[in-house]
Design an enzyme around this catalytic site. Structure first.
Site: not given
Length: 513
Positions: A98, A101, A121, A133, A268-269
């Site tokens: 998912g 960031r 982003k 984070d 996922d990319n």
């Protein structure tokens, strides 16, 4: 900017988690989770893409818009969210991933009806941050901002960058994963695309057994982003898969044309629209090397090396086919389409090389010529871009040593010069058999081979300058990348200086880059 015109059709169409909870967790049976950006009190604008803003319908930038560019003080019409997807990473199933960031603001429609998604982003954690984070540092943000725009102006399908800003806070990162974390300046990029949907969105629905939701997502994708598909029955899903395969193959050919190495081609990319997405440990090719990977995380296997990108795209499409099988429900069709991928890709690849060399078209004997060329390039360690720039100007009287030494990363000794001379003779013989004029041949080369590419060492220099409060190089690089088929700044059209050969964040990068 016209941020009050940002809509959110994705939220209205699909089930989501509206808890606004950034804590890492699984979110089954939903395609997104609402989440508010972290908010930053002391942002500072570094760059704003005025032309793109006007093009997509956001209009001119005003000082009051700075807070929006870093995700602070959002208007009432925006409910920000992160999407859930899965993926195969370095060949292994990684489960739910998912937007870790990346946070979506929504969709803007311009005066012509074109729709564009807008995404921050580096604006904070989401449920998909996987104990991270959700922040981004200056170096990765500058790299994404500049490279996505460079690819656009090169003519390569890509996401684009709207803005780049300091957040006013420091972020701790271990750039090479070697136990030496350091504080770095935080930054946020706003990137845009027609859609940020990835192979992994479809993989997640399949893995969860959510076949109805998977079909809904397919219908949404076809209706909104594949207008060329006009079939309305079950055939449209087959047409969709064929389109994804051809768009993906075309993208790989473009990467080979300009010498781009993505570095981390996980499923996922991979954009479902065939866009270059997620600019992390990428590199433009300096010395030609089919086995080159810029990503330290990809060593020693070099799964995502330059020469393997077509093969990996094919592998990723197999995984997408597996996810779509419950809807398409035709294994023979999927297998046949995937088997045709290689044929389509290599024919398109070789036709592209013909243009780079100024040939009139692809001939059977060109296959051997291209193989010889690859061998020469690797053995002589010739610069991918500079080689073709020099080739445009070569004559029968050219001193090959003097002419190609500035494009070589090794000394051209007598033996190497003989091999180069033999190759150039074969090249000129092939040119003489062209059915087009030399002027037409040169025009093909000049419109196919860039004069400027955004090399990692230039990005490294630019990041250092911005860190020190200077933007002169940022301005020059922006001008150069907007005109890549011209030589605006000759000092940029040189091979990588040897002083950068072993510089972390330049010749070698990590997934945090």
């Amino acid at each position: 900017m016209n941020i009050e015109n940002i809509g959110q059709p994705f939220l209205k169409k699909f089930p989501g988690d509206f808890s606004n909870n950034p804590m890492q967790r699984n979110t089954p049976k939903v395609l997104f989770a609402t989440i508010k950006p972290a908010g930053f009190d002391h942002p500072q604008l570094i760059a704003f893409n005025e032309a793109l803003s006007e093009e997509i319908g956001l209009g001119k930038f005003e000082e009051k818009d700075l807070n929006f560019l870093v995700g602070s003080q959002l208007p009432d019409n925006i409910q920000s969210y992160a999407t859930a997807y899965a993926g195969h990473q370095f060949g292994n199933w990684a489960g739910q991933l998912g937007d870790g960031r990346a946070i979506l603001a929504g969709e803007i429609t311009n005066a012509t009806g074109k729709k564009t998604e807008i995404q921050w982003k580096g604006a904070g954690a989401t449920p998909y941050s996987r104990r991270a984070d959700g922040r981004a540092v200056l170096r990765s943000s500058v790299r994404e901002y500049l490279m996505s725009e460079a690819m656009y102006h090169l003519g390569v399908p890509t996401t684009r960058a709207l803005s780049l800003a300091f957040t006013g806070e420091d972020v701790i990162r271990d750039i090479m994963y070697n136990g030496n974390p350091q504080y770095e300046k935080g930054a946020v990029v706003i990137r845009t695309a027609e859609s940020f949907l990835r192979f992994g969105h479809f993989e997640l629905m399949f893995a969860q057994g959510e076949h109805k939701l998977l079909q809904d997502l397919l219908d949404f994708t076809i209706e909104n982003y594949f207008s060329e598909i006009i079939t309305s029955d079950h055939q449209k899903y087959k047409d969709f898969f064929e389109k994804v395969c051809s768009r993906t193959a075309d993208l790989m050919v473009e990467w080979f044309r300009v010498g781009f190495v993505h570095g981390v081609m996980n499923t996922d990319n991979m954009s479902i629209l065939g866009l270059t997405i997620d600019y992390g440990p990428y590199s433009m090719m300096d010395e030609y090397n089919l086995n080159f990977t810029p990503n330290t995380t990809d060593l020693p296997g070099r799964r995502y090396a330059f020469g393997k990108q077509g093969q990996i795209a094919h592998w990723n499409l197999w995984k997408l086919a597996n996810a779509l099988q419950p809807i398409i429900n035709d294994e023979k069709f999927l297998e046949s389409t995937l088997n045709n991928f290689g044929v389509y890709f290599w024919e398109a690849h070789d036709k592209m090389l013909c243009k780079k060399f100024g040939f009139d078209g692809l001939r059977k004997e060109d296959d051997e010529f291209f193989s010889n060329w690859q061998g020469i390039m690797q053995e002589l360690e010739l610069d991918h871009t500079l080689f073709f720039n020099q080739l445009e100007k070569i004559t029968p009287d050219t001193d090959l040593n003097e002419y190609f030494s500035p494009a070589a990363y090794t000394v051209l000794n007598e033996e190497k010069l003989r091999k180069l001379e033999d190759f150039i003779e074969k090249y000129q013989s092939r040119l003489h058999s062209n059915t087009i004029s030399r002027e037409e041949s040169l025009e093909l080369m000049k419109t196919t081979n860039p004069k400027f590419i955004l090399r990692n060492y230039l990005l490294y220099q630019c990041i250092e300058e911005i860190s020190n409060g200077k933007t002169e190089m940022l301005t020059k690089l922006t001008q150069a990348l907007e005109n890549p088929y011209q030589e605006l700044f000759p000092e940029f059209s040189v091979k990588r200086p040897s002083s950068y050969d072993d510089t972390a964040g330049c010749s070698t990068l990590s997934c945090s880059s």
